[in-house]
Design a protein around this motif. Sequence first.
Motif, PDB file in Angstrom:
ATOM      1  N   GLN A 115      -2.132  46.598  -9.188  1.00 42.16           N
ATOM      2  CA  GLN A 115      -1.030  47.488  -8.864  1.00 42.16           C
ATOM      3  C   GLN A 115      -1.590  48.678  -8.111  1.00 42.16           C
ATOM      4  O   GLN A 115      -2.705  49.122  -8.387  1.00 42.16           O
ATOM      5  CB  GLN A 115      -0.332  47.973 -10.129  1.00 42.16           C
ATOM      6  CG  GLN A 115       0.341  46.875 -10.923  1.00 42.16           C
ATOM      7  CD  GLN A 115       0.948  47.416 -12.205  1.00 42.16           C
ATOM      8  OE1 GLN A 115       0.582  48.476 -12.661  1.00 42.16           O
ATOM      9  NE2 GLN A 115       1.872  46.664 -12.768  1.00 42.16           N
ATOM     10  N   SER A 116      -0.842  49.200  -7.151  1.00 41.51           N
ATOM     11  CA  SER A 116      -1.247  50.379  -6.395  1.00 41.51           C
ATOM     12  C   SER A 116      -0.076  51.335  -6.322  1.00 41.51           C
ATOM     13  O   SER A 116       1.078  50.918  -6.244  1.00 41.51           O
ATOM     14  CB  SER A 116      -1.683  50.013  -4.976  1.00 41.51           C
ATOM     15  OG  SER A 116      -2.837  49.237  -5.013  1.00 41.51           O
ATOM     16  N   GLU A 117      -0.380  52.602  -6.361  1.00 43.54           N
ATOM     17  CA  GLU A 117       0.645  53.610  -6.169  1.00 43.54           C
ATOM     18  C   GLU A 117       0.039  54.796  -5.435  1.00 43.54           C
ATOM     19  O   GLU A 117      -1.157  55.052  -5.537  1.00 43.54           O
ATOM     20  CB  GLU A 117       1.249  54.056  -7.501  1.00 43.54           C
ATOM     21  CG  GLU A 117       0.317  54.886  -8.363  1.00 43.54           C
ATOM     22  CD  GLU A 117       0.981  55.414  -9.621  1.00 43.54           C
ATOM     23  OE1 GLU A 117       1.913  56.221  -9.515  1.00 43.54           O
ATOM     24  OE2 GLU A 117       0.555  55.002 -10.700  1.00 43.54           O
ATOM     25  N   THR A 118       0.842  55.475  -4.665  1.00 45.95           N
ATOM     26  CA  THR A 118       0.391  56.655  -3.938  1.00 45.95           C
ATOM     27  C   THR A 118       0.861  57.880  -4.710  1.00 45.95           C
ATOM     28  O   THR A 118       2.034  57.983  -5.069  1.00 45.95           O
ATOM     29  CB  THR A 118       0.974  56.671  -2.512  1.00 45.95           C
ATOM     30  OG1 THR A 118       0.535  55.496  -1.844  1.00 45.95           O
ATOM     31  CG2 THR A 118       0.503  57.886  -1.759  1.00 45.95           C
ATOM     32  N   VAL A 119      -0.074  58.756  -4.977  1.00 44.84           N
ATOM     33  CA  VAL A 119       0.248  59.994  -5.688  1.00 44.84           C
ATOM     34  C   VAL A 119      -0.090  61.176  -4.796  1.00 44.84           C
ATOM     35  O   VAL A 119      -0.852  61.051  -3.842  1.00 44.84           O
ATOM     36  CB  VAL A 119      -0.531  60.087  -7.022  1.00 44.84           C
ATOM     37  CG1 VAL A 119      -0.143  58.969  -7.948  1.00 44.84           C
ATOM     38  CG2 VAL A 119      -2.012  60.102  -6.782  1.00 44.84           C
ATOM     39  N   GLU A 128      -4.641  57.210  -3.026  1.00 47.97           N
ATOM     40  CA  GLU A 128      -4.267  55.847  -3.411  1.00 47.97           C
ATOM     41  C   GLU A 128      -4.931  55.537  -4.750  1.00 47.97           C
ATOM     42  O   GLU A 128      -6.157  55.555  -4.855  1.00 47.97           O
ATOM     43  CB  GLU A 128      -4.730  54.862  -2.335  1.00 47.97           C
ATOM     44  CG  GLU A 128      -4.273  53.448  -2.549  1.00 47.97           C
ATOM     45  CD  GLU A 128      -2.798  53.247  -2.223  1.00 47.97           C
ATOM     46  OE1 GLU A 128      -2.212  52.306  -2.768  1.00 47.97           O
ATOM     47  OE2 GLU A 128      -2.243  54.031  -1.450  1.00 47.97           O
ATOM     48  N   SER A 139      -5.301  52.722  -7.823  1.00 50.49           N
ATOM     49  CA  SER A 139      -5.063  51.313  -8.111  1.00 50.49           C
ATOM     50  C   SER A 139      -5.494  51.029  -9.544  1.00 50.49           C
ATOM     51  O   SER A 139      -6.369  51.693 -10.084  1.00 50.49           O
ATOM     52  CB  SER A 139      -5.822  50.414  -7.128  1.00 50.49           C
ATOM     53  OG  SER A 139      -7.205  50.606  -7.261  1.00 50.49           O
ATOM     54  N   SER A 140      -4.855  50.059 -10.129  1.00 54.19           N
ATOM     55  CA  SER A 140      -5.195  49.672 -11.497  1.00 54.19           C
ATOM     56  C   SER A 140      -5.047  48.163 -11.609  1.00 54.19           C
ATOM     57  O   SER A 140      -4.429  47.513 -10.766  1.00 54.19           O
ATOM     58  CB  SER A 140      -4.270  50.377 -12.499  1.00 54.19           C
ATOM     59  OG  SER A 140      -2.940  49.946 -12.306  1.00 54.19           O
TER      60      SER A 140
END
Length: 134
Positions: free
Chosen positions: A103-107, A45, A47-48
Motif C-alpha cells: 500500500q502507498s499513500e502520499t502525506v 511517499e 509505503s507499507s
Amino acid sequence: MSDDPKIEYLPVVEETALLAIQKVVTGRVRVATQTEVLDHILPAELSSVEVNVMRVPVDRKIEAVPDGVTEGELTIIPVVEERLVVTRELYLREEIHVRRVKQSETVEVPATTRRQTARIERLPALNKDDQDDL
C-alpha cells in the motif's frame, strides 16, 4: 667660455612631471542581510506492506514433508503431523498462506527552511572634512 663671437651657446632645459595619487571617496554602499523563515508542506511517499495470514485445512495423506513455496506475493508454509495408525502415515494437516499486500499513500510533511535576502542602500560620499577623520 670663449670670446669668439661665432660660437653661440644654447641653454639645456629639462621639464619633469610629478604624479600624485589621492584617494577620493565618491560614494558608499551599505549592505544588510535579513533571514526569512519559510514554512513548506513537502510531499512524502509512505509505503507499507500488510500481511494477511489464512489457514487452509488440507488433511491429505502425503509421502514426504513438502517444501515451503513462494508464488509471487503468496508464501505457502506446510504444517504436517504424524498420525499413529497400524503404520505411520504422513498427512498434510493444513497450509498457512501468507500474502503481502503493498500500500502507498502520499502525506504532507511540514518543514521549515530559511532564506536570506540582501538590501543594498547607496549612500552619498562623505564631505572632505569627514574623509580626513577616517
